[in-house]
Structure formats: structure tokens, C-alpha cells
Design a protein around this motif. Sequence first.
Motif, PDB file in Angstrom:
ATOM      1  N   VAL A 195       0.842  -1.203   0.000  1.00 18.46           N
ATOM      2  CA  VAL A 195       0.000   0.000   0.000  1.00 18.46           C
ATOM      3  C   VAL A 195       0.875   1.249   0.000  1.00 18.46           C
ATOM      4  O   VAL A 195       0.602   2.217  -0.724  1.00 18.46           O
ATOM      5  N   GLU A 196       1.935   1.239   0.796  1.00 14.99           N
ATOM      6  CA  GLU A 196       2.836   2.395   0.817  1.00 14.99           C
ATOM      7  C   GLU A 196       3.475   2.612  -0.552  1.00 14.99           C
ATOM      8  O   GLU A 196       3.555   3.748  -1.041  1.00 14.99           O
ATOM      9  N   ALA A 197       3.923   1.536  -1.195  1.00 19.43           N
ATOM     10  CA  ALA A 197       4.541   1.657  -2.518  1.00 19.43           C
ATOM     11  C   ALA A 197       3.540   2.172  -3.539  1.00 19.43           C
ATOM     12  O   ALA A 197       3.877   3.008  -4.399  1.00 19.43           O
ATOM     13  N   THR A 198       2.299   1.699  -3.464  1.00 15.91           N
ATOM     14  CA  THR A 198       1.259   2.168  -4.383  1.00 15.91           C
ATOM     15  C   THR A 198       0.938   3.629  -4.131  1.00 15.91           C
ATOM     16  O   THR A 198       0.749   4.414  -5.072  1.00 15.91           O
ATOM     17  N   THR A 199       0.854   4.015  -2.857  1.00 15.44           N
ATOM     18  CA  THR A 199       0.600   5.411  -2.500  1.00 15.44           C
ATOM     19  C   THR A 199       1.657   6.324  -3.103  1.00 15.44           C
ATOM     20  O   THR A 199       1.351   7.411  -3.618  1.00 15.44           O
ATOM     21  N   ARG A 200       2.895   5.891  -3.055  1.00 19.05           N
ATOM     22  CA  ARG A 200       3.993   6.686  -3.598  1.00 19.05           C
ATOM     23  C   ARG A 200       3.783   6.991  -5.088  1.00 19.05           C
ATOM     24  O   ARG A 200       4.118   8.079  -5.569  1.00 19.05           O
ATOM     25  N   LEU A 201       3.198   6.048  -5.826  1.00 18.13           N
ATOM     26  CA  LEU A 201       3.069   6.171  -7.268  1.00 18.13           C
ATOM     27  C   LEU A 201       1.752   6.797  -7.724  1.00 18.13           C
ATOM     28  O   LEU A 201       1.587   7.067  -8.910  1.00 18.13           O
ATOM     29  N   LEU A 202       0.815   7.004  -6.818  1.00 16.57           N
ATOM     30  CA  LEU A 202      -0.482   7.542  -7.215  1.00 16.57           C
ATOM     31  C   LEU A 202      -0.347   8.954  -7.775  1.00 16.57           C
ATOM     32  O   LEU A 202       0.360   9.794  -7.204  1.00 16.57           O
ATOM     33  N   PRO A 203      -1.034   9.252  -8.894  1.00 16.98           N
ATOM     34  CA  PRO A 203      -1.004  10.624  -9.409  1.00 16.98           C
ATOM     35  C   PRO A 203      -1.811  11.593  -8.546  1.00 16.98           C
ATOM     36  O   PRO A 203      -1.527  12.791  -8.519  1.00 16.98           O
ATOM     37  N   LEU A 204      -2.799  11.090  -7.840  1.00 12.93           N
ATOM     38  CA  LEU A 204      -3.579  11.919  -6.925  1.00 12.93           C
ATOM     39  C   LEU A 204      -2.795  12.133  -5.631  1.00 12.93           C
ATOM     40  O   LEU A 204      -2.036  11.250  -5.203  1.00 12.93           O
ATOM     41  N   PRO A 205      -2.976  13.268  -4.960  1.00 15.78           N
ATOM     42  CA  PRO A 205      -2.385  13.435  -3.635  1.00 15.78           C
ATOM     43  C   PRO A 205      -2.887  12.329  -2.711  1.00 15.78           C
ATOM     44  O   PRO A 205      -4.084  12.029  -2.690  1.00 15.78           O
ATOM     45  N   ALA A 206      -2.000  11.717  -1.954  1.00 17.80           N
ATOM     46  CA  ALA A 206      -2.407  10.568  -1.137  1.00 17.80           C
ATOM     47  C   ALA A 206      -1.624  10.514   0.160  1.00 17.80           C
ATOM     48  O   ALA A 206      -0.419  10.809   0.190  1.00 17.80           O
ATOM     49  N   ARG A 207      -2.316  10.134   1.211  1.00 22.71           N
ATOM     50  CA  ARG A 207      -1.714   9.890   2.529  1.00 22.71           C
ATOM     51  C   ARG A 207      -2.103   8.497   2.985  1.00 22.71           C
ATOM     52  O   ARG A 207      -3.277   8.118   2.926  1.00 22.71           O
ATOM     53  N   PHE A 208      -1.124   7.743   3.451  1.00 19.15           N
ATOM     54  CA  PHE A 208      -1.343   6.411   4.007  1.00 19.15           C
ATOM     55  C   PHE A 208      -1.150   6.495   5.517  1.00 19.15           C
ATOM     56  O   PHE A 208      -0.094   6.886   6.002  1.00 19.15           O
ATOM     57  N   VAL A 209      -2.213   6.160   6.255  1.00 20.49           N
ATOM     58  CA  VAL A 209      -2.194   6.169   7.717  1.00 20.49           C
ATOM     59  C   VAL A 209      -2.193   4.725   8.192  1.00 20.49           C
ATOM     60  O   VAL A 209      -3.134   3.977   7.886  1.00 20.49           O
ATOM     61  N   ARG A 210      -1.188   4.348   8.931  1.00 24.44           N
ATOM     62  CA  ARG A 210      -1.101   2.972   9.419  1.00 24.44           C
ATOM     63  C   ARG A 210      -1.198   2.966  10.942  1.00 24.44           C
ATOM     64  O   ARG A 210      -0.402   3.616  11.629  1.00 24.44           O
ATOM     65  N   LEU A 211      -2.194   2.238  11.458  1.00 24.82           N
ATOM     66  CA  LEU A 211      -2.412   2.146  12.908  1.00 24.82           C
ATOM     67  C   LEU A 211      -1.742   0.903  13.471  1.00 24.82           C
ATOM     68  O   LEU A 211      -1.748  -0.162  12.851  1.00 24.82           O
ATOM     69  N   ALA A 212      -1.214   1.056  14.666  1.00 23.61           N
ATOM     70  CA  ALA A 212      -0.560  -0.072  15.333  1.00 23.61           C
ATOM     71  C   ALA A 212      -1.569  -1.083  15.843  1.00 23.61           C
ATOM     72  O   ALA A 212      -1.262  -2.272  15.971  1.00 23.61           O
ATOM     73  N   ARG A 213      -2.792  -0.618  16.135  1.00 23.26           N
ATOM     74  CA  ARG A 213      -3.831  -1.529  16.628  1.00 23.26           C
ATOM     75  C   ARG A 213      -5.181  -1.114  16.061  1.00 23.26           C
ATOM     76  O   ARG A 213      -5.401   0.051  15.731  1.00 23.26           O
ATOM     77  N   ASN A 214      -6.080  -2.079  15.972  1.00 20.12           N
ATOM     78  CA  ASN A 214      -7.390  -1.832  15.402  1.00 20.12           C
ATOM     79  C   ASN A 214      -8.220  -0.906  16.282  1.00 20.12           C
ATOM     80  O   ASN A 214      -8.277  -1.071  17.493  1.00 20.12           O
ATOM     81  N   GLU A 215      -8.872   0.087  15.644  1.00 18.35           N
ATOM     82  CA  GLU A 215      -9.742   1.017  16.364  1.00 18.35           C
ATOM     83  C   GLU A 215     -11.216   0.740  16.124  1.00 18.35           C
ATOM     84  O   GLU A 215     -12.057   1.204  16.883  1.00 18.35           O
ATOM     85  N   GLY A 216     -11.552   0.029  15.070  1.00 18.44           N
ATOM     86  CA  GLY A 216     -12.955  -0.250  14.780  1.00 18.44           C
ATOM     87  C   GLY A 216     -13.497   0.651  13.692  1.00 18.44           C
ATOM     88  O   GLY A 216     -12.911   1.666  13.312  1.00 18.44           O
ATOM     89  N   ARG A 217     -14.654   0.267  13.186  1.00 16.71           N
ATOM     90  CA  ARG A 217     -15.218   0.897  11.995  1.00 16.71           C
ATOM     91  C   ARG A 217     -15.560   2.372  12.211  1.00 16.71           C
ATOM     92  O   ARG A 217     -15.251   3.217  11.373  1.00 16.71           O
ATOM     93  N   SER A 218     -16.188   2.712  13.316  1.00 13.58           N
ATOM     94  CA  SER A 218     -16.578   4.107  13.544  1.00 13.58           C
ATOM     95  C   SER A 218     -15.373   4.987  13.850  1.00 13.58           C
ATOM     96  O   SER A 218     -15.168   6.036  13.227  1.00 13.58           O
ATOM     97  N   LYS A 219     -14.573   4.575  14.807  1.00 11.99           N
ATOM     98  CA  LYS A 219     -13.428   5.392  15.209  1.00 11.99           C
ATOM     99  C   LYS A 219     -12.428   5.522  14.070  1.00 11.99           C
ATOM    100  O   LYS A 219     -11.829   6.591  13.870  1.00 11.99           O
ATOM    101  N   GLY A 220     -12.231   4.450  13.309  1.00 14.77           N
ATOM    102  CA  GLY A 220     -11.311   4.517  12.187  1.00 14.77           C
ATOM    103  C   GLY A 220     -11.756   5.527  11.146  1.00 14.77           C
ATOM    104  O   GLY A 220     -10.942   6.291  10.603  1.00 14.77           O
ATOM    105  N   ARG A 221     -13.041   5.566  10.838  1.00 14.53           N
ATOM    106  CA  ARG A 221     -13.541   6.528   9.849  1.00 14.53           C
ATOM    107  C   ARG A 221     -13.483   7.949  10.390  1.00 14.53           C
ATOM    108  O   ARG A 221     -13.199   8.892   9.638  1.00 14.53           O
ATOM    109  N   ASN A 222     -13.754   8.122  11.672  1.00 15.78           N
ATOM    110  CA  ASN A 222     -13.581   9.447  12.266  1.00 15.78           C
ATOM    111  C   ASN A 222     -12.118   9.889  12.180  1.00 15.78           C
ATOM    112  O   ASN A 222     -11.827  11.071  11.941  1.00 15.78           O
ATOM    113  N   ARG A 223     -11.204   8.961  12.360  1.00 16.42           N
ATOM    114  CA  ARG A 223      -9.777   9.294  12.246  1.00 16.42           C
ATOM    115  C   ARG A 223      -9.436   9.687  10.806  1.00 16.42           C
ATOM    116  O   ARG A 223      -8.653  10.621  10.575  1.00 16.42           O
TER     117      ARG A 223
END
Length: 309
Positions: free
Chosen positions: A64-92
Motif C-alpha cells: 500500500v505504501e509503494a502504491t501510495t507513492r506512485l499515485l497521481p492523486l495526492p495521497a496519505r497512508f495512515v497505518r495504525l498499530a492496533r485496530n480502532e474499529g469501523r466508527s473510530k477509524g472513519r472518524n480518524r
Amino acid sequence: MTAQTETLFDNAAWPQAAPRLSVLIPFKGDDPLPLLAALALEPCAAEIVILDDGSDDPALAAEVEATTRLLPLPARFVRLARNEGRSKGRNRLVSHARGDAFLFLDSDMLPDDPRFLRRWLELVETSDPPVAFGGFSLKQVEPRPEQALHRAMAAHSDCLDAATRALHPEKHVFTSNLLVRRDVFDAEAFDEGFAGWGWEDVEWGMRVARRWPILHIENPATHLGLDNARTMAAKYEQSAANFARVVAAHPAVVAAYPSYRVAKALKRAPLRRLWRPILKQYALAEAAPLASRALAMRLYRAALYAEAV
């Protein structure tokens, strides 16, 4: 590196971008690379924020990081150390977004139209709706025997045209393909009290519908992530507590739903905990007729929800 809970990677286009639309994609377990590849074909005034919600898969994260690097669109990859769940993850995800409108896309979706993002941007530019749902389909999913039950049930209840969805606009609000204006989300974020799978997006739709109209349009994406019957049953089992939370918060709205009415009827049935497992076993039986398996699975779900009504 930000706080210890998350690691950030931005591509070269990210720092100077001023996007109109932020495409927000969480994943845990599912492979988001096909979706990212499809979005890469649409250069437009959008950015992508993708969240690894504690997948604990270093190989996939590296891809995912390698793909993000190559995307023509502006892109940020956020990687969490632990699962936060569907609601909290989307709020993040929203906390990283810079656009005035957010497009929530599940990672197992694939746009059906080559102008998918541009159609969303045109809608934002022309009418700037508070909330809009584009719908989803099964057009690009290759049929597999083990997914036949999910395919049949989704085709019946989820793959609906915009006119049908608009009859109950808050009910058909899913984060699989959902546009939200920034000011709306600032006022109504996802409820982080939900845990596990199910209902957090529909509940959000119920709250939002009290204050803003929900538009339904035809700009669908294919749901690639169909489940086998056993996984479906496990998700329904997880969702019972979330259904109870929705019933407590929105009793008048939920009372009109068929799933609630059936659950209410089954609550009066004797020996429910004895015959409920039989429904599940029949739904899992791949040799049984598909229509009757689908009925058994719906009744099994309603019998689980009977504990909450």
C-alpha cells in the motif's frame, strides 16, 4: 511519525494539494490495491486518505505504501498499530482530510464507471448536497459457489436503484460509497460506541436525516468482498448488540423496518434458542435450494435481533 498509534506516509503530490474532495478508505484484512489502481486512472481535484486499521500485515502495508507513492492523486497512508474499529477509524480518516466534501469508500469496492470520481466532483460543484449515496452493485464480481448466498441476498436487498433507495433514504446509507459535506460531518460524526460489525453507518444516517436531506444517485461501485455463508452468520452474530444500540436510540425509525417487525414477532416464539441454530445450519447447507437458504439466513438474523427488541 505522529502519536505512537499511527504512522503517516505522504506521496509527493500531497503537501501542495488543495483538494475539493477527500476520498477516505479504511481497510483491515481486505486488499485495497485494486481500488487504488482504479482511482489512479482518474486524475482530478481529489485526494486519497487510506487507513490501515491495525491489519498487522507488514507485506500488505508495504504494498500500500509503494502504491501510495506512485499515485497521481495526492495521497496519505495512515497505518495504525492496533485496530480502532469501523466508527473510530472513519472518524480518524476525517481528521486527515482537507477537502470540503468526503467520499467514504470501503476498500473492497471497485467503481463501475470510469468517470466515478469526476461524477462525484460534478455533483459537489453543481449542488453540493449535505449527504449523497451512490449505490453499489455486483457487476464486476465473478460468481463463486461459496458466495452464492451472499450474492443472492445482496442482489435482493442492497443493489437497489436510486429511486427505490430514496423511499427510505436513511436506511440505505452505507460507507461503501457515501458522500458527506464537511459541515455535516463536523456536526454528526460516527458513534464510536459501536463495536464489531454492522449498523454504525445506518445509525449515522438516521441522525443526519433529522437535520439534512439525503440524496440518492446512480454512481455505483461493485462490492467485491462477498462472504461465504459462515462468515455472514458470524457478522450477524456480531451485529446483534449494535442493532440493540440502534433500537434504543431510534425506536420510532427502526419500528418501520421489516427486520425489526420480524424480530419482534420471533421474540414471542417459544424455544427460540433451540430452533435458532437449526436455521443457521440450514442456511449454511450449500446443497439446499438457494432461495430457502436465504430465507433461513434472514430468519436467523431476525432471531438474533429478537434478543434486542
